[in-house]
Design a protein around this motif. Structure first.
Motif, mmCIF file in Angstrom:
data_model
loop_
_atom_site.group_PDB
_atom_site.id
_atom_site.type_symbol
_atom_site.label_atom_id
_atom_site.label_comp_id
_atom_site.label_asym_id
_atom_site.label_seq_id
_atom_site.Cartn_x
_atom_site.Cartn_y
_atom_site.Cartn_z
ATOM 1 N N ALA A 298 -29.684 -26.793 -25.154
ATOM 2 C CA ALA A 298 -28.962 -28.007 -25.525
ATOM 3 C C ALA A 298 -27.553 -27.964 -24.951
ATOM 4 O O ALA A 298 -26.943 -26.900 -24.828
ATOM 5 N N ASP A 299 -27.063 -29.140 -24.571
ATOM 6 C CA ASP A 299 -25.714 -29.341 -24.010
ATOM 7 C C ASP A 299 -25.563 -28.764 -22.601
ATOM 8 O O ASP A 299 -24.449 -28.712 -22.080
ATOM 9 N N LYS B 200 -26.906 -28.899 -18.393
ATOM 10 C CA LYS B 200 -27.416 -29.907 -17.464
ATOM 11 C C LYS B 200 -28.674 -29.375 -16.784
ATOM 12 O O LYS B 200 -28.660 -28.290 -16.194
ATOM 13 N N GLN C 36 -29.345 -34.088 -15.922
ATOM 14 C CA GLN C 36 -28.925 -34.824 -17.125
ATOM 15 C C GLN C 36 -28.481 -33.828 -18.191
ATOM 16 O O GLN C 36 -28.918 -32.668 -18.225
ATOM 17 N N LEU C 37 -27.608 -34.295 -19.079
ATOM 18 C CA LEU C 37 -27.139 -33.473 -20.197
ATOM 19 C C LEU C 37 -28.261 -33.362 -21.226
ATOM 20 O O LEU C 37 -28.776 -34.369 -21.715
ATOM 21 N N VAL C 38 -28.640 -32.147 -21.556
ATOM 22 C CA VAL C 38 -29.795 -31.906 -22.433
ATOM 23 C C VAL C 38 -29.400 -32.144 -23.886
ATOM 24 O O VAL C 38 -28.389 -31.621 -24.379
ATOM 25 N N THR C 39 -30.246 -32.949 -24.544
ATOM 26 C CA THR C 39 -30.111 -33.172 -25.991
ATOM 27 C C THR C 39 -31.459 -32.900 -26.637
ATOM 28 O O THR C 39 -32.463 -32.651 -25.956
ATOM 29 N N LYS C 40 -31.475 -32.995 -27.971
ATOM 30 C CA LYS C 40 -32.727 -32.755 -28.683
ATOM 31 C C LYS C 40 -33.782 -33.794 -28.325
ATOM 32 O O LYS C 40 -34.990 -33.534 -28.419
ATOM 33 N N ASP C 41 -33.311 -34.983 -27.853
ATOM 34 C CA ASP C 41 -34.260 -36.046 -27.508
ATOM 35 C C ASP C 41 -35.120 -35.682 -26.308
ATOM 36 O O ASP C 41 -36.159 -36.307 -26.075
ATOM 37 N N HIS C 42 -34.671 -34.715 -25.482
ATOM 38 C CA HIS C 42 -35.455 -34.359 -24.311
ATOM 39 C C HIS C 42 -36.664 -33.521 -24.671
ATOM 40 O O HIS C 42 -37.549 -33.305 -23.832
ATOM 41 N N VAL D 274 -36.363 -27.577 -26.290
ATOM 42 C CA VAL D 274 -34.902 -27.552 -26.260
ATOM 43 C C VAL D 274 -34.422 -26.568 -27.314
ATOM 44 O O VAL D 274 -34.732 -26.712 -28.506
ATOM 45 N N SER E 7 -31.278 -24.710 -29.452
ATOM 46 C CA SER E 7 -29.929 -25.054 -29.897
ATOM 47 C C SER E 7 -29.247 -23.813 -30.443
ATOM 48 O O SER E 7 -29.850 -22.980 -31.144
#
Length: 549
Positions: free
Chosen positions: A422-423, A425, A455-461, A484, A486
């Protein structure tokens, strides 16, 4: 008296005839005998003594334009006079009762000689006869031409062409035989051409370049440098040399190869003269190299046979050149011009990147291969090897194969599982191969996802992605799972830790209470001190119980 009377009567009759002639209608032209250069223009004036002109003009097959007119004349400009036999006619119509004959204009169309050239005068042997040749190119009219040979400023010969009837331009060749004398050495000789168009035109003159007469001696034989083999359509340097000649700088060289004259470069050092030339041939076989050296009447020749060889003009074909996987392809190698090939023995090979597929000692030959995916873009080569005079010679040609096949994917091109932080790229990468190159598309929840874009990785990925690759031969699909990770502890875990700590704290409190109750609460016996303070003892033992003895 009778004689005088006859003279007077004759004079009167002549005067009457002249007056009658003046009164007769006539048509005339000016200039009467025009002289015009081939391809140029001319203004021609047609006139008449007719008083009542109904019509008039100029009949011609040349381009014309009116240049003006008067009561009894009309002028015309003739353009691009390029007809050697042009004869325009002036005409006028003076009515039915007047017989007006057209007036034909005699043209002289000329062309000045483009070039006057005296053929090279050879070195002469004293006492021998030689022919001088003068060439006059593309001139007219030849009947007005004269050609003269001059030696040392004196005229040797003059030739005219009054009986030449043709009007058109042509080349003229004039010859004259001279006998060489020792005194002729060093004298200048030339030919002159004159085109005399007077009195209507001009006198044009042109002369050739001067040449110097020479006499020499030549007692030696030429030598050719050996040349045994030469490949077709290549160039080799050949040398012809003579020694002991005088004067060496006057030696005249001529070299031919396969009966074609070569361009030479000649050098002289002392009494040695040397000629060099480049030879080549587009025809295989044995050809004669010949060197001829002349000084005066003495001519000496050296000859040598040169073997011109031709390796096969290789052609490689793939049939078909575009195909599919697991199909048979015929690879053929042949000579495009077998009838022209003359070469020493050779070996021929068909090969690709994997090695030699077939070898022969003649052409044509072929080999069949079964295609795989790896054969797409494969280069097949036909190669011929031989040896000339100990020198290895190689020729080859190549062709590439195209193999069509459907899309392919594996874990290297499109990993089945991806773990991202997470967070950070990250770029989603998924590719495939095939021919034609396939189109790759990935979707998450049926929404297209950009491939290869950081892209910036978030939990949505996090989740599953359906990837597919397709071309006109088919398609393949693959599921890619993205996980992902965290660095922050999960909320549930925090709650569980807090609850666990609370439970531990509660258990510790209960334990402590039980321990205190069992060990700290109850009766205590304190030692009695002499002269103790009753109130202190009371405080120490508590306010409820008091020790009893």
């Amino acid at each position: 008296m009778l004689q005088l009377l006859c003279v007077l009567l004759a004079s009167a009759a002549a005067a009457a005839a002249a007056q009658e002639a003046q009164e007769q209608p006539f048509v005339s032209a000016w200039p009467e005998n025009p002289v015009v250069e081939f391809g140029s223009s001319l203004v021609l004036n047609c006139s008449t003594n007719c008083k009542n002109i109904r019509d008039g003009g100029l009949e011609t097959n040349l381009d014309k334009k009116d240049e003006g007119e008067g009561p009894t004349w009309k002028a015309f400009r003739l353009f691009n006079v390029s007809n050697w036999d042009s004869a325009p006619s002036c005409y006028f119509d003076c009515g039915e009762d007047v017989d007006m004959k057209p007036h034909r204009v005699n043209f002289t169309v000329y062309r000045v000689p483009e070039l006057v050239e005296l053929d090279p005068v050879p070195v002469m042997e004293v006492g021998k006869n030689y022919t001088l040749t003068c060439r006059v190119s593309s001139m007219a009219p030849i009947r007005n031409l004269s050609v003269a040979f001059l030696q040392g400023g004196k005229r040797l010969h003059l030739q005219t062409f009054e009986k030449h009837a043709a009007r058109e331009a042509s080349d003229v060749v004039v010859t004259h035989i001279v006998t060489a004398h020792q005194a002729d050495r060093g004298e200048e000789i030339s030919c002159h051409a004159a085109l005399d168009l007077r009195p209507e035109g001009q006198l044009f003159g042109q002369a050739s370049l001067n040449q110097s007469l020479e006499t020499v001696d030549f007692p030696v034989n030429p030598q050719l440098r050996p040349l045994r083999y030469m490949e077709v359509n290549t160039s080799e340097t050949v040398t012809c040399e003579v020694t002991g000649v005088f004067p060496a700088e006057e030696a005249q060289f001529e070299m031919t190869f396969a009966e074609e004259r070569l361009n030479l470069s000649v050098t002289v050092v002392g009494d040695v003269a040397r000629a060099q030339a480049q030879v080549s041939s587009s025809i295989a076989g044995s050809h004669t190299l010949k060197c001829t050296v002349s000084l005066g009447p003495v001519t000496k020749t050296a000859e040598e046979n040169v073997n011109v060889y031709c390796l096969p003009d290789l052609v490689l074909t793939l049939s078909p050149q575009e195909t599919f996987v697991n199909e048979a392809v015929e690879v053929a190698c042949y000579d495009a011009h077998p009838e022209a090939t003359q070469s020493p023995p050779f070996s021929a090979h068909i090969r690709n990147s994997r090695g030699v597929l077939e070898s022969r000692d003649s052409l044509p030959f072929r080999v069949s291969v079964t295609t795989t995916e790896e054969d797409d873009g494969q280069e097949f080569t036909c190669q011929v090897d031989t040896e000339i005079d100990g020198r290895p010679i190689r020729r080859k040609t190549s062709s590439s194969l195209t193999v069509f096949y459907g899309p392919q994917m594996n874990d290297s091109s499109c990993p089945g599982a991806l773990t991202w932080k997470a967070d950070s790229k990250e770029a989603f990468r998924c590719s495939a191969w095939g021919n034609p190159p396939p189109t790759v598309e990935c979707r998450k929840h049926d929404v297209p996802y950009a491939i290869g874009m950081p892209q910036l990785v978030t939990k949505d990925h996090q989740g599953s992605y359906n990837c597919s690759a397709s071309n006109w031969l088919g398609s393949v699909a693959k599921l890619v799972v993205v996980n992902v990770e965290s660095d922050e502890p999960p909320t549930l875990l925090i709650i569980l830790v807090i609850l666990s700590l609370a439970s531990l704290a509660s258990a510790a409190g209960v334990g402590y209470y039980m321990y205190y109750k069992g060990h700290k609460c109850g009766k205590y016996r304190l030692p009695r001190k002499a002269k103790g303070n009753p109130s202190e003892e009371k405080h120490l033992n508590g306010s409820i119980q008091t020790d009893s003895v």
